[in-house]
Enzyme design. Structure first.
Site, short mmCIF file in Angstrom:
data_model
loop_
_atom_site.label_atom_id
_atom_site.label_comp_id
_atom_site.label_asym_id
_atom_site.label_seq_id
_atom_site.Cartn_x
_atom_site.Cartn_y
_atom_site.Cartn_z
N ASP A 112 43.59 51.29 54.87
CA ASP A 112 44.42 52.18 54.07
C ASP A 112 45.74 52.48 54.78
O ASP A 112 46.83 52.34 54.21
CB ASP A 112 43.65 53.48 53.82
CG ASP A 112 44.23 54.33 52.70
OD1 ASP A 112 45.26 53.93 52.11
OD2 ASP A 112 43.66 55.39 52.42
N ASP A 137 45.55 50.14 66.92
CA ASP A 137 46.86 50.67 67.29
C ASP A 137 47.82 49.56 67.68
O ASP A 137 49.04 49.65 67.41
CB ASP A 137 46.74 51.74 68.38
CG ASP A 137 45.67 51.43 69.40
OD1 ASP A 137 44.84 50.55 69.17
OD2 ASP A 137 45.66 52.10 70.45
N TYR A 157 35.36 57.69 54.67
CA TYR A 157 35.70 58.40 53.44
C TYR A 157 34.50 59.20 52.95
O TYR A 157 33.46 58.65 52.60
CB TYR A 157 36.21 57.41 52.39
CG TYR A 157 37.61 56.95 52.72
CD1 TYR A 157 38.68 57.35 51.94
CD2 TYR A 157 37.86 56.16 53.83
CE1 TYR A 157 39.97 56.95 52.26
CE2 TYR A 157 39.14 55.76 54.16
CZ TYR A 157 40.20 56.17 53.37
OH TYR A 157 41.47 55.79 53.70
N ASP A 174 49.60 50.67 53.92
CA ASP A 174 50.74 51.51 53.55
C ASP A 174 51.90 51.28 54.51
O ASP A 174 53.07 51.20 54.09
CB ASP A 174 50.34 52.99 53.58
CG ASP A 174 49.54 53.41 52.34
OD1 ASP A 174 49.28 52.53 51.49
OD2 ASP A 174 49.21 54.59 52.23
N LYS A 222 38.54 49.10 66.28
CA LYS A 222 38.63 49.99 67.44
C LYS A 222 37.29 49.98 68.18
O LYS A 222 36.75 51.02 68.57
CB LYS A 222 38.98 51.42 67.01
CG LYS A 222 40.42 51.63 66.66
CD LYS A 222 41.34 51.60 67.89
CE LYS A 222 41.22 52.87 68.72
NZ LYS A 222 42.22 52.90 69.81
#
Length: 358
Positions: A240, A216, A130, A244, A183
């Site tokens: 994030d 993933d 971010y 969601d 990851k």
């Protein structure tokens, strides 16, 4: 308990008013002594005082027992030099609210899942990809020329360890399993550091099982095997996105509560955005902010050993569940007919009913 209330932009003022009605009902039943200190931020304060986050409002955050933050339209703000400060990011970084805690529990006739979901995602909140929170000075994104954009990802051992510790402590109150989502197969240094710190913290919690899943794969498993997860801990952007996804799978993004917690301060904030297209129409679903407010009471109650606040959180959550269980008393986005204010009034009435039966 004094609650700093920052209604925000778009639907923020409406769902904030709805949430305050619910909190007032809980206060009336349990005598919590809640006080609401309401101040404008966002586009309203930008027009009035030239900044989306006035310094006097920021100074009130550590003085309050908790903060209720409505959605903000930070994408529409001017540059920081012109007063456009993202209140959400600023509160998280300024006050080290390192853990974004987002529970997701499927609701039988609203979820698209074949199997039940009951999990909590704990997301690192202060750094990562971010751009507004990865640099000490200047933005974390830059363009050396018109056709090249670069972004800096910040991952520190300190931030990784403290969010991991929050996740493991939470897992001890649930089913004692933490899944670290990463990851490190491609982000070998930054996610490698995150994994290193989570594994080290796991040694402090021998009674909690540690599982490791690539991001993933975690996104797929939330659909296919949600029961595999109890508490997930991950970095900012992955958290994030996955939270969601999990909320939408469980019933709706509008049903997920969320808090931003540090060692001493907590900010309740809806998972969703400001939805300016719905503003002023009494059409927004206030559940996310209502449940976030309940989480704030629970956080403060457990931290201060105040059982009344914990009881109030449980009472609000039960009342929301009861109102949502009836398709006729849902908001329009969930197939019901109630507007924002009417839904909140129904939840408040249910709180009074439950309180009378105590």
């Amino acid at each position: 308990m004094k609650v700093l209330v920052l209604p925000g932009d778009g639907i923020g003022p409406e769902i904030t008013a709805a949430t305050l009605d619910v909190l007032t009902a809980a206060d009336g039943q349990l005598g919590l002594g809640l006080e609401f200190d309401v101040h404008d931020i966002g586009l309203a304060s930008l027009a009035a005082s030239g900044t989306t986050l006035p310094p006097d409002v920021l100074a009130r955050v550590p003085e309050a027992g908790g903060t209720l933050l409505g959605p903000v339209s930070h994408y529409d703000y001017p540059p920081r030099a012109e007063g456009g400060i993202n209140p959400s990011a600023e509160l998280r970084t300024r006050f080290e609210l390192f853990a974004n805690v987002r529970p997701c529990r499927s609701r039988a006739d609203l979820t698209v899942l074949r199997k039940p979901m009951d999990l909590v995602i704990v997301r690192e909140n202060t750094e990562g990809f971010y751009a507004d929170r990865s640099m000490h000075a200047g933005p974390g994104e830059f363009m050396p020329d018109p056709d090249l954009a670069l972004a800096v990802r910040k991952v520190s051992a300190r931030a990784c360890a403290r969010v991991a510790r929050a996740a493991f402590a939470l897992a001890r109150t649930r089913r004692r399993k933490v899944t670290v989502v990463h990851k490190a197969n491609v982000l070998k240094l930054s996610d490698g550091l995150f994994l290193r710190e989570v594994r080290a913290v796991a040694e402090e919690f021998p009674d909690v099982v540690l599982d490791e899943v690539i991001a993933d794969a975690a996104a797929a498993l939330l659909v296919r095997a949600p029961g595999r997860f109890d508490v997930l801990v991950t970095t900012n952007m992955f958290g994030d996105i996955l939270s969601d996804e999990a909320s939408e799978l469980s019933g709706s993004l509008g049903l997920g509560g969320s808090i931003n917690a540090g060692d001493d301060l907590c900010v309740a904030q809806a998972q969703h955005g400001s939805a300016p297209d719905l503003a002023g129409r009494d059409a927004a679903n206030p559940v996310s902010l209502i449940l976030s407010a309940a989480m704030l009471l629970d956080w403060r109650g457990r931290r201060d050993t105040n059982p009344q606040l914990v009881e109030a959180a449980e009472l609000i959550t039960r009342a929301v569940d009861a109102v949502l269980d009836n398709p006729a008393t849902r908001t329009a986005d969930l197939g019901g007919s109630l507007g924002t204010a009417a839904f909140a009034a129904r939840v408040a009435d249910t709180i009074v009913h439950f309180g009378a039966a105590r």
